[in-house]
Design an enzyme around this catalytic site. Structure first.
Site, PDB file in Angstrom:
ATOM      1  N   GLY A   3       0.807  -1.214   0.000  1.00  0.00           N
ATOM      2  CA  GLY A   3       0.000   0.000   0.000  1.00  0.00           C
ATOM      3  C   GLY A   3       0.844   1.268   0.000  1.00  0.00           C
ATOM      4  CB  SER A   4       3.936   2.242   1.783  1.00  0.00           C
ATOM      5  OG  SER A   4       3.416   2.035   3.078  1.00  0.00           O
ATOM      6  CG  ASN A  43      -4.376   4.592   9.392  1.00  0.00           C
ATOM      7  OD1 ASN A  43      -4.672   5.613   8.756  1.00  0.00           O
ATOM      8  ND2 ASN A  43      -3.280   4.499  10.125  1.00  0.00           N
ATOM      9  CD  GLN A  55      -6.755   0.310   7.801  1.00  0.00           C
ATOM     10  OE1 GLN A  55      -7.637  -0.481   8.153  1.00  0.00           O
ATOM     11  NE2 GLN A  55      -5.475   0.105   8.100  1.00  0.00           N
ATOM     12  CB  SER A  72      -2.343  -2.750   1.285  1.00  0.00           C
ATOM     13  OG  SER A  72      -1.295  -3.518   1.814  1.00  0.00           O
ATOM     14  CB  ALA A  73      -2.551  -8.252  -0.485  1.00  0.00           C
ATOM     15  CG  HIS A  74      -0.581  -6.242   4.953  1.00  0.00           C
ATOM     16  ND1 HIS A  74      -0.691  -5.847   6.261  1.00  0.00           N
ATOM     17  CD2 HIS A  74      -0.154  -5.164   4.276  1.00  0.00           C
ATOM     18  CE1 HIS A  74      -0.318  -4.583   6.362  1.00  0.00           C
ATOM     19  NE2 HIS A  74       0.008  -4.135   5.165  1.00  0.00           N
ATOM     20  CB  THR A 121      10.784 -10.553 -11.279  1.00  0.00           C
ATOM     21  OG1 THR A 121      11.936 -10.364 -12.106  1.00  0.00           O
ATOM     22  CG2 THR A 121      10.211 -11.942 -11.511  1.00  0.00           C
ATOM     23  CB  CYS A 173       2.635   2.747  10.366  1.00  0.00           C
ATOM     24  SG  CYS A 173       1.935   1.496   9.312  1.00  0.00           S
TER      25      CYS A 173
HETATM   26  C1  LIG Z   1      -4.575   3.928   5.386  1.00  0.00           C
HETATM   27  C2  LIG Z   1      -3.314   3.185   5.081  1.00  0.00           C
HETATM   28  N1  LIG Z   1      -2.582   3.554   4.016  1.00  0.00           N
HETATM   29  C3  LIG Z   1      -1.446   2.911   3.689  1.00  0.00           C
HETATM   30  C4  LIG Z   1      -0.961   1.866   4.437  1.00  0.00           C
HETATM   31  C5  LIG Z   1       0.303   1.216   4.022  1.00  0.00           C
HETATM   32  O1  LIG Z   1       0.113  -0.049   3.455  1.00  0.00           O
HETATM   33  P1  LIG Z   1       1.307  -1.114   3.448  1.00  0.00           P
HETATM   34  O2  LIG Z   1       1.558  -1.499   4.857  1.00  0.00           O
HETATM   35  O3  LIG Z   1       0.806  -2.239   2.615  1.00  0.00           O
HETATM   36  O4  LIG Z   1       2.488  -0.451   2.845  1.00  0.00           O
HETATM   37  C6  LIG Z   1      -1.691   1.453   5.585  1.00  0.00           C
HETATM   38  C7  LIG Z   1      -1.246   0.359   6.486  1.00  0.00           C
HETATM   39  O5  LIG Z   1      -0.137   0.247   6.918  1.00  0.00           O
HETATM   40  C8  LIG Z   1      -2.884   2.140   5.903  1.00  0.00           C
HETATM   41  O6  LIG Z   1      -3.605   1.783   6.973  1.00  0.00           O
HETATM   42  C1  LIG Z   2      20.980  -7.570 -13.190  1.00  0.00           C
HETATM   43  C2  LIG Z   2      19.571  -7.427 -12.724  1.00  0.00           C
HETATM   44  N1  LIG Z   2      19.194  -6.322 -12.068  1.00  0.00           N
HETATM   45  C3  LIG Z   2      17.947  -6.146 -11.609  1.00  0.00           C
HETATM   46  C4  LIG Z   2      16.986  -7.112 -11.775  1.00  0.00           C
HETATM   47  C5  LIG Z   2      15.619  -6.845 -11.248  1.00  0.00           C
HETATM   48  O1  LIG Z   2      15.324  -7.606 -10.103  1.00  0.00           O
HETATM   49  P1  LIG Z   2      13.810  -7.896  -9.688  1.00  0.00           P
HETATM   50  O2  LIG Z   2      13.259  -8.769 -10.737  1.00  0.00           O
HETATM   51  O3  LIG Z   2      13.879  -8.532  -8.362  1.00  0.00           O
HETATM   52  O4  LIG Z   2      13.097  -6.585  -9.659  1.00  0.00           O
HETATM   53  C6  LIG Z   2      17.320  -8.300 -12.470  1.00  0.00           C
HETATM   54  C7  LIG Z   2      16.353  -9.391 -12.731  1.00  0.00           C
HETATM   55  O5  LIG Z   2      15.250  -9.244 -13.188  1.00  0.00           O
HETATM   56  C8  LIG Z   2      18.649  -8.467 -12.940  1.00  0.00           C
HETATM   57  O6  LIG Z   2      19.018  -9.568 -13.589  1.00  0.00           O
END
Ligand SMILES: Cc1ncc(COP(=O)(O)O)c(C=O)c1O
Ligand SMILES: Cc1ncc(COP(=O)(O)O)c(C=O)c1O
Ligand code: FES
Ligand code: FES
Lengths: 146, 393, 393
Positions: C72-73, C152, C180, C200-202, C238, C326
């Site tokens: 989310g951030s 939040n 939220q 945000s998934a969590h 990736t 946080c």
């Molecule tokens: C309102 C709100 N925005 C953003 C975030 C950030 O999400 P994340 O923890 O996935 O980075 C949170 C929770 O931490 C949140 O409650």
């Molecule tokens: C040399 C190099 N730098 C950066 C990355 C990016 O890493 P990531 O896929 O974890 O974002 C890769 C692979 O994709 C890589 O081979």
């Protein structure tokens, strides 16, 4: 990413090869994306009795070459000139958007061969008006959004 | 389908079983947010600290110099943008190379639009930079050098220690993208003298979506992700505890048996190169003969095109790559292969086989058996080959 | 330890079993990089497409409007910096509120250092913005409004549709942090008319380290993470396939039973509020009485301090929070509680209980039983309480 038909024509391409005494030979391509397509037509009484191709290119380029040869074999020259890249792509059950340009190459290769045939035999096909055989067929402007 | 063999370990790796096992409890048992002060949160915090120690140890870094990110690309973006924006008052010139990963290259291009000036160093036919070129490129206003440790396509390893030494002498921040080198080379940040170094878990049998940036103690760079107080206020966002725990375990495993791993990779790599080059004519090995990643094979096959080669290999169950997996969405020939001087056509006909811990000698045999007839079939279809063979056919 | 009950679902949630099950194959069986064209890669690509469809559906968005991020951030940072930098030629003024999550607030503060001007809107005692304030804050050079969907800490829900309408009228980009609200409110991006929305998934029983940004079709913003061609070239790295698959599943589950979930949460929340307020004197409910998240309880207890309250609760197995998880790394009183007009002292004595899918009425009973004596014990220790009670003690 490719349909079964594309994979079939890629793995078992129809009409690969050359025709030694072909009445019509056309080569189109674009070294930039690595594709070169060469078409050989044997034309008797205005009918395409045999066709062969050679392609340096991606899976889609090979499959569209193969499909295009099947679609024009046995057709009159005029009928062959109606072939569009869309029709080739459809016959293959579609292509991914970034690969549509490969089918353009197949259409152009057929046209280029007939263009040469027409020039040598002094025949005129109105379908070829405006066709430029050695244009750089670079259709790689399918970049996705930013 | 027949046998399936994976030869694309540089694109990504499967997670090791031990890594997954270590991660499992953190998904729904010890799932707390490490910022919380209750017991669920403390469990997360403890796990986070342990993972950080493990990763730090593999780089001979201090724990507080390791900052977890959402992957290698984020680490690269953070290092480069963070250092550039933080040093803007000192200058606006950045030096990199033409063969960086896109995470570095496109970040540099973005910075050019934002008023920075970037020098992209050439490389030689093996993919190595010339130290004199680098020296000459340094100017009064140079604030950052970013040069990758090992290349993801051709495997070439740069003289990182020398570069770091030069950068320190000139008081320029030095970042290296070690995503590919990590786990395949002994990396000691202090001995090397680098300021910033990026790594990614999914390249070393850890989870996807987790990476880390080493930031030398005392170095200030701007955050890329602002927000909560996580990662000592330098990278916000609820920590991906299972992922980070998995990274810690993967790092530990990689370093426990580094030597054995390297030997095994080199043996398979060398056999692949030797047999392919000997059996198939009109080939060219890309990258440096010795200064290369232990698992990297990159060979160009004239007269054929990479995608059709990959598809044909996939039909017999061999997973390989043509240039960087990350760029396969694009149709342009690989910028790395162009930079080492290959023509468009030859660049297109390149095959990358990257070996890994789960490969066996039988896998190697299988490739050596299957590859030649595939190359031959495609060449027979190629109008370019025809010309070379002349009346041969 | 005794019973353990978790009342901190706004900080993070445990992953649902079905979510984990759906993720498992992608760690080491179908582990390919979706950018690769071989079968391993195509498996990943298919999984990615399915997950994107699932998330899109929950927001009534098009699939191509959903971009996965590392949380989310990151989504908040991307939306705000991306929109701000992309619109800089049109203006440099941003409007937000004083009660945003730090991921928004600190990003805005950063942009102030980079030459942007930010207006931080006040909120009323319930945490609601005033639409007239917002109208008055809009200037010729306003390029972006970012106002959170639901808070939040105190759970207050803003009039997002009205805000979006106003923003559209004035041709200003509107972003909302729905981290939220997601999973706790029916969100229809088209009906709302927002341009950018973070989730945000969590927070919805999915994995940590995965989020998404909805970007309205046609809207251009700068990338935050440059590099490979992933996410239609807008977010490099990736893809975290297991994480994204888990997010897809979590989103699906959340929306399958949204109504039941909301009803259950509201019942528990209402009982908690009622019983606590009735049993314990000198309390104050923070946030809006009705425009609030179904699972959010936030109550201030005069004369005591939050950390000691949390520690005491933790000793009896109750996991809760004091303000945002946080911010617990920091010692400052919550900026949200200050913004709704609480004094420092009272802000410090606030307790957040957030209920979730795994809570039972017995958990609620347990809190209602344990909380009063704890509050009483701490109050007996407090010099502030002594003054109030006078000679009482
Ligand atoms: C309102 C709100 N925005 C953003 C975030 C950030 O999400 P994340 O923890 O996935 O980075 C949170 C929770 O931490 C949140 O409650
Ligand atoms: C040399 C190099 N730098 C950066 C990355 C990016 O890493 P990531 O896929 O974890 O974002 C890769 C692979 O994709 C890589 O081979
Ligand atoms: S013909 Fe150019 S990529 Fe297929
Ligand atoms: S006395 Fe402990 S936080 Fe202030």
């Amino acid at each position: 990413m490719y349909s079964e038909k594309v994979m079939d024509h890629f793995m078992n391409p129809r009409n690969v090869g050359e025709i030694e005494k072909a009445q019509a030979v056309g080569e189109v391509g674009n070294a930039k994306c690595g594709d070169i397509m060469k078409m050989y037509l044997q034309i008797e009484n205005d009918v395409i009795v045999d066709v062969k191709f050679k392609t340096f290119g991606c899976g889609s380029a090979i499959a569209t070459s193969s499909m295009a040869t099947e679609m024009i074999k046995g057709k009159t020259v005029k009928e062959a000139l109606q072939l569009t890249n869309k029709a080739v792509a459809e016959a293959l059950d579609g292509l991914p958007p970034v690969k549509m340009h490969c089918s353009v190459l197949a259409e152009q290769a057929v046209k280029a061969a007939i263009y040469n045939y027409a020039k040598e035999n002094n025949v005129h096909y109105e379908e070829l008006e405006g066709f430029v055989p050695d244009e750089d067929h670079d259709h790689h402007d399918h970049e996705e959004e930013e | 389908m027949n046998r399936r063999v994976y030869f694309d370990y540089s694109a990504t790796t499967p997670m090791k079983k031990e890594v997954l096992e270590e991660m499992l409890p953190f998904f729904n048992t010890d799932f707390g947010n490490p910022s919380s002060i209750h017991s669920y949160g403390r469990q997360g915090k403890t796990a986070l600290d342990i993972a950080r120690d493990k990763v730090a140890k593999t780089l001979n870094a201090k724990s507080e110099e390791i900052f977890f990110t959402g992957g290698g690309s984020e680490a690269d973006n953070w290092a480069i943008k963070g250092a550039a924006f933080a040093s803007r008052s000192k200058g606006n010139h950045i030096i990199t190379t033409k063969i960086e990963h896109h995470a570095v290259l496109h970040t540099c291009e973005y910075l050019e639009k934002e008023g920075f000036e970037v020098t992209y160093l050439d490389v030689d036919q093996y993919g190595l930079i010339d130290m004199d070129d680098l020296k000459n490129a340094i100017k009064e206003n140079t604030i950052l050098i970013t040069i990758m440790y090992a290349n993801n396509e051709i495997g070439t390893i740069q003289p990182i220690k020398e570069i770091a030494h030069l950068a320190k002498e000139k008081n320029i921040i030095f970042h290296t993208d070690a995503v590919q080198a990590y786990g395949n080379e002994i990396i000691d940040v202090h001995e090397l003298g680098v300021d910033l170094l990026s790594i990614s878990a999914h390249k070393v049998y850890g989870p996807k979506g987790v990476g880390a940036l080493y930031i030398r103690k005392g170095l200030r760079i701007h955050p890329l992700i602002h927000g909560g107080a996580q990662e000592k206020r330098r990278r916000a966002g609820t920590e991906n505890i299972p992922g980070i725990v998995g990274f810690g375990k993967a790092a530990e495993l990689a370093y426990e048996n580094m030597e054995g791993h390297i030997n095994k990779m080199e043996t398979m790599r060398n056999r692949l190169i030797k047999e392919i080059m000997e059996t198939i004519p009109y080939t060219k090995l890309n990258g440096h003969p010795t200064k290369r990643l232990p698992g990297n094979v990159n060979i160009s096959f004239e007269f054929i095109e990479g995608e059709s080669l990959l598809l044909s290999l996939d039909m017999v169950g061999i997973a390989a790559s043509s240039g960087s997996a990350c760029t396969s969405g694009s149709l342009d020939p690989s910028h790395v292969l162009m930079a080492i001087g290959l023509s468009h056509e030859i660049a297109h006909g390149s095959l990358r086989l990257t070996v890994g811990d789960f490969n066996t000698e039988e896998d190697v045999d299988y490739v050596i058996e299957k590859l030649p007839p595939i190359v031959d079939r495609l060449r027979q279809m190629s109008p370019l080959y025809e010309k070379v063979k002349g009346g041969n056919k």
